[in-house]
Design a protein around this motif. Structure first.
Motif, PDB file in Angstrom:
ATOM      1  N   VAL A  32       0.872  -1.171   0.000  1.00  0.00           N
ATOM      2  CA  VAL A  32       0.000   0.000   0.000  1.00  0.00           C
ATOM      3  C   VAL A  32       0.913   1.225   0.000  1.00  0.00           C
ATOM      4  CG1 VAL A  32      -1.849   1.216   1.201  1.00  0.00           C
ATOM      5  CG2 VAL A  32      -1.734  -1.300   1.306  1.00  0.00           C
TER       6      VAL A  32
ATOM      7  N   ALA B  61     -10.639   5.238  -5.820  1.00  0.00           N
ATOM      8  CA  ALA B  61      -9.773   4.075  -5.612  1.00  0.00           C
ATOM      9  C   ALA B  61      -9.952   3.435  -4.237  1.00  0.00           C
ATOM     10  CB  ALA B  61      -8.306   4.472  -5.803  1.00  0.00           C
TER      11      ALA B  61
ATOM     12  N   ALA C  10     -11.501  -0.126  -3.780  1.00  0.00           N
ATOM     13  CA  ALA C  10     -10.653  -1.193  -4.324  1.00  0.00           C
ATOM     14  C   ALA C  10      -9.457  -1.460  -3.409  1.00  0.00           C
ATOM     15  CB  ALA C  10     -10.187  -0.843  -5.733  1.00  0.00           C
ATOM     16  N   VAL C  11      -8.881  -0.412  -2.845  1.00  0.00           N
ATOM     17  CA  VAL C  11      -7.779  -0.597  -1.893  1.00  0.00           C
ATOM     18  C   VAL C  11      -8.289  -1.361  -0.678  1.00  0.00           C
ATOM     19  CG1 VAL C  11      -6.137   0.571  -0.366  1.00  0.00           C
ATOM     20  CG2 VAL C  11      -6.531   1.451  -2.689  1.00  0.00           C
ATOM     21  N   GLN C  12      -9.466  -0.991  -0.180  1.00  0.00           N
ATOM     22  CA  GLN C  12     -10.066  -1.705   0.951  1.00  0.00           C
ATOM     23  C   GLN C  12     -10.283  -3.175   0.609  1.00  0.00           C
ATOM     24  OE1 GLN C  12     -13.241   1.453   1.412  1.00  0.00           O
ATOM     25  NE2 GLN C  12     -13.075   0.749   3.533  1.00  0.00           N
ATOM     26  N   GLU C  13     -10.734  -3.455  -0.593  1.00  0.00           N
ATOM     27  CA  GLU C  13     -10.973  -4.844  -1.003  1.00  0.00           C
ATOM     28  C   GLU C  13      -9.663  -5.624  -1.074  1.00  0.00           C
ATOM     29  OE1 GLU C  13     -12.770  -8.368  -2.025  1.00  0.00           O
ATOM     30  OE2 GLU C  13     -13.693  -6.559  -1.182  1.00  0.00           O
ATOM     31  N   LEU C  14      -8.617  -5.015  -1.605  1.00  0.00           N
ATOM     32  CA  LEU C  14      -7.322  -5.694  -1.638  1.00  0.00           C
ATOM     33  C   LEU C  14      -6.818  -5.977  -0.228  1.00  0.00           C
ATOM     34  CD1 LEU C  14      -5.487  -3.887  -4.575  1.00  0.00           C
ATOM     35  CD2 LEU C  14      -6.267  -6.276  -4.516  1.00  0.00           C
TER      36      LEU C  14
ATOM     37  N   CYS D 130      -0.877  -1.048  -4.710  1.00  0.00           N
ATOM     38  CA  CYS D 130      -2.026  -0.152  -4.786  1.00  0.00           C
ATOM     39  C   CYS D 130      -1.641   1.153  -4.113  1.00  0.00           C
ATOM     40  CB  CYS D 130      -3.253  -0.778  -4.129  1.00  0.00           C
ATOM     41  SG  CYS D 130      -3.111  -1.066  -2.352  1.00  0.00           S
TER      42      CYS D 130
ATOM     43  N   GLU E  17      -8.171  -0.013 -10.728  1.00  0.00           N
ATOM     44  CA  GLU E  17      -9.175   0.543  -9.826  1.00  0.00           C
ATOM     45  C   GLU E  17      -8.600   0.903  -8.464  1.00  0.00           C
ATOM     46  OE1 GLU E  17     -11.190  -3.297 -11.507  1.00  0.00           O
ATOM     47  OE2 GLU E  17      -9.149  -2.566 -11.170  1.00  0.00           O
ATOM     48  N   ALA E  18      -7.420   0.392  -8.135  1.00  0.00           N
ATOM     49  CA  ALA E  18      -6.845   0.543  -6.802  1.00  0.00           C
ATOM     50  C   ALA E  18      -5.664   1.509  -6.763  1.00  0.00           C
ATOM     51  CB  ALA E  18      -6.428  -0.818  -6.259  1.00  0.00           C
TER      52      ALA E  18
ATOM     53  N   LEU F 263      -9.497  -5.698 -10.610  1.00  0.00           N
ATOM     54  CA  LEU F 263      -9.538  -6.064  -9.200  1.00  0.00           C
ATOM     55  C   LEU F 263     -10.122  -7.457  -9.000  1.00  0.00           C
ATOM     56  CD1 LEU F 263      -9.283  -5.195  -6.197  1.00  0.00           C
ATOM     57  CD2 LEU F 263     -11.610  -4.293  -6.408  1.00  0.00           C
TER      58      LEU F 263
END
Length: 183
Positions: A8, A30, A33-37, A118, A145-146, A173
């Motif tokens: 990150v 973004a 998508a960062v949260q999902e990763l 990301c 997306e991230a 993603l």
């Protein structure tokens, strides 16, 4: 052996710089998508490494940098992705996550060869970090997306450069997992 590591980049930001107003809308886009990763990496017990600018605060430790970001103009962009107690944290001073940091050593200790990146800014820190990862023979994956950008045209060009010149895997993603070597 670690299959994939989530990195990150610069998401802990005070948003008190000249490009902040141009950057914030892209960060908002973004952020999910960062949260999902983060969720996927943590669910798979994949290492999560935050590599973040130090805001010129040379006497700060990572907790102070997190608090400075939370005290900045957009806490709502920081709180949802703040590091947990299992995350690694590396402070950087320049664009690349590798430049003058212990990241390469940490990745060696983790036996990591695949980096999922990301964060922000696509056309700056993400681009330079992908280049430095490439020259160190790491496999890199980025979900468009991230990553957040300041200039959308430069961001698109940067993603094309990473894919074409640095063998970066630019994947949606939905296709990124942390449970296989080629995730």
């Amino acid at each position: 052996m670690t299959h994939a590591v989530l990195i990150v980049i610069d998401m802990l930001n005070t948003y008190e710089h000249e490009d902040a107003d141009a950057l914030v809308p892209s960060v908002r886009e973004a952020l999910p998508a960062v949260q999902e990763l983060l969720k996927r990496a943590r669910s798979a017990s994949a290492p999560v490494i935050y590599v973040n600018d130090n805001f010129g605060r040379w006497r700060s430790h990572h907790g102070e940098l997190v608090e400075a970001a939370r005290a900045g103009r957009h806490r709502e962009l920081v709180d949802p992705i703040a590091p947990d107690e299992d995350s690694f944290f590396i402070v950087k001073a320049r664009h690349s996550i590798f430049y003058e940091t212990p990241l390469a050593y940490l990745l060696g200790q983790l036996e990591a060869r695949h980096l999922v990146m990301c964060g922000q800014v696509t056309e700056q820190c993400i681009l330079y970090s992908a280049l430095d990862a490439h020259i160190r023979h790491f496999d890199v994956t980025i979900a468009p997306e991230a990553v957040a950008h300041i200039d959308p045209e430069l961001a698109q060009a940067a993603l094309r450069m990473m894919e074409t010149n640095m063998s970066t895997s630019i994947r949606p993603l939905q296709d990124i997992t942390f449970d296989s070597p080629k995730s």
